[in-house]
Design an enzyme around this catalytic site. Sequence first.
Site, PDB file in Angstrom:
ATOM      1  N   LYS A 127    -119.884 -39.051   7.541  1.00  0.00           N
ATOM      2  CA  LYS A 127    -120.834 -39.922   6.857  1.00  0.00           C
ATOM      3  C   LYS A 127    -120.867 -41.291   7.525  1.00  0.00           C
ATOM      4  O   LYS A 127    -121.928 -41.892   7.693  1.00  0.00           O
ATOM      5  CB  LYS A 127    -120.409 -40.051   5.387  1.00  0.00           C
ATOM      6  CG  LYS A 127    -121.414 -40.762   4.521  1.00  0.00           C
ATOM      7  CD  LYS A 127    -122.464 -39.809   3.999  1.00  0.00           C
ATOM      8  CE  LYS A 127    -123.389 -40.483   3.018  1.00  0.00           C
ATOM      9  NZ  LYS A 127    -124.098 -39.521   2.196  1.00  0.00           N
TER      10      LYS A 127
ATOM     11  N   TYR B  13    -108.269 -64.827  17.261  1.00  0.00           N
ATOM     12  CA  TYR B  13    -107.123 -64.732  16.361  1.00  0.00           C
ATOM     13  C   TYR B  13    -106.478 -66.106  16.282  1.00  0.00           C
ATOM     14  O   TYR B  13    -107.127 -67.111  16.534  1.00  0.00           O
ATOM     15  CB  TYR B  13    -106.176 -63.631  16.887  1.00  0.00           C
ATOM     16  CG  TYR B  13    -105.171 -63.177  15.865  1.00  0.00           C
ATOM     17  CD1 TYR B  13    -105.573 -62.768  14.591  1.00  0.00           C
ATOM     18  CD2 TYR B  13    -103.813 -63.167  16.163  1.00  0.00           C
ATOM     19  CE1 TYR B  13    -104.649 -62.360  13.653  1.00  0.00           C
ATOM     20  CE2 TYR B  13    -102.879 -62.767  15.226  1.00  0.00           C
ATOM     21  CZ  TYR B  13    -103.293 -62.371  13.966  1.00  0.00           C
ATOM     22  OH  TYR B  13    -102.367 -61.984  13.040  1.00  0.00           O
TER      23      TYR B  13
END
Lengths: 478, 178
Positions: free
Chosen positions: A124, A69
């Site tokens: 899914k 980060y």
Amino acid sequence: MAQGAPSRVDPVRAARRKPRDRGTAAERSEERTDLLGERSVELSRYFGGKIETVPKVPVRSLEDFALWYTPGVAAVSRAIQADPESSFDLTGRWNTIAIVTDGSRVLGLGDIGPQAALPVMEGKALLFKVLGGVDAIPIPIQVESPEQFIATVEAMAPAFGGINLEDIASPKCFGILEELSKRLPIPVWHDDQLGTAAATVAGLLNALELTHRSVRTVRTVLLGAGAANLVTARLLLALGHPARQLTLVDQKGILHAEREDLDELELHNPWKYRIALTTNGGGRTGDLAAALEDVDVLLAASTPNPGTIRPEHVRSMAKDPIVFALANPVPEIWPEVARAAGAAVVATGRSDFPNQVNNSLIFPAVFRGVLDARARSIPDEVVLAAAKELARGALRKGLSDRHLLPTMEEPEVFPHIAAAVGDTAVRLGIARRKLSHDEFLERARTLMGRPARLVRALARARLTPPMPRRRPPRRGTR
Amino acid sequence: MSDRADGGGRSSGPGGTPAAPVHLRPARDADLPAIVSLLLRLKRLNEEFDPLLKVRDDAEQQARQVLKADLANPMSVVLAADGVGADRGKVVGFVRALVRERPFYAPEHEGVILDIYLLPLYRRHGVGEYVLRETSNALKAKGAGIVTAEFPAQNEIASRFYSKRGFRPITAVQARSL
């Protein structure tokens, strides 16, 4: 699956226990669906959904955050700003897709809205990861129009290497897929159209092989003119199926160029309208029975009702007819009934009968292939390449009237489909990354094999809790 | 109108289906049943665009009477589109138009295309162009100085068809229920 840690990863295994030998097939099927549903709600509550994000980099101490980060990451952003394509190298974009739905046609449940569609999209995403090694993010969206849907997906495209559209009502799904494919620089797929059609075409190619027929001379009836069959028709025409010998039948009977509702179709479903103008060269009119006389192939993707196709329909077809009854969960005719009426090859959408035509055989490998090629789109040539490779995959264990397609238990086939997809993308000039066939194959094997190891490792380390016994106590997961 | 014209320039339709040209000719009494059925298709299509264009229950009877009156009216133009080749002798489309006076504007007479319909297989590939040209000629022969076309405001296909051929909106009809 045994209680405790899963010995292997197979999300469809739970749905595959053999029905007990009592009651009619329909009763058994319904009873089993109820039991699975009950258990699925319990487990969803217990696990608090099905997927989570996990870091893919080491985090040795908080100091590493300065790399992953800020401030370190700013340089990565600048690099992408200077070369936007490098987002495929410097972020997880290369392997990340969005599963987007408006919840307008979810499974057989209809228009249940985006929120209620989330568990299906999570499922899914799980399949994408486990079967294809693809990081898929479920994103059901609340939108009021196809235009708003298209604009929303276009706005989110910078984060993704591909878009999987899911459970969108027909016919708006056609316009949405067409428009997004045009606008986005990444592949867009709608499984209900392309996945089902590709698996159907693969099964048909092998059924034709078995019965010594050619797609260039065969006579075919498609029952149902929804998302899947309209694309199946388009793919068959692309394979050289004579348009004159292709007939679609829907609730209103045989589709023909002078049917009363054609003008309405031109306005609201131009895709079906175009098919109506080009097919059914004999100008047949009437119902399914009139359509089927002397026809070689029946591909049904219509309503789940075992009386939709009757034995006399099958008997009226040409010698050694091919019958695909793909409605789920209940086929349009039970396979044993179709066989008794003379069908030479029968396929359904179910895993508990031989010859399952299942889009899970297609979509993970297609995405593996297009992501590895960093393809810009998924043209029909790519879909057909996947279908043909799936058909070829059945030959490994020997083609027969009970082994028309590979099953989910033959995962060695899938990397080959991914490689065929990658090769085709390169050949068509839509690949950002041009690997050789062997490189595509090796990469697909590695990436498609990894999730099973990952899931096993998580289970061994008890980071994934073991499967609870029935009726688990409620427990917080957040 | 030429005796033996056809859609011209049609090679093949989508997907390789041979595109069917048409042959326009003045309609006769014997064409009425076929034209009535085509007119009803058109009106039902119009109903798709606006609930204020809801087709009446007795529309079929009305269509017969209106068309019969048209055939007897010297200021009307009703053309039948015949199929050719295998479709010879089959009416596959029609045009219904009327020359009316414009009391306040010049030119004094306009030819209004009220209804124009072709079965789906006989559309595109220059057929509409040909039908419009023949209809305009027939209206001009009856004294029309301009040609206008009426269709549902929401029918964008029709709107595009005419504006591509030099038409522009000159009057608007708006409606609400009472």
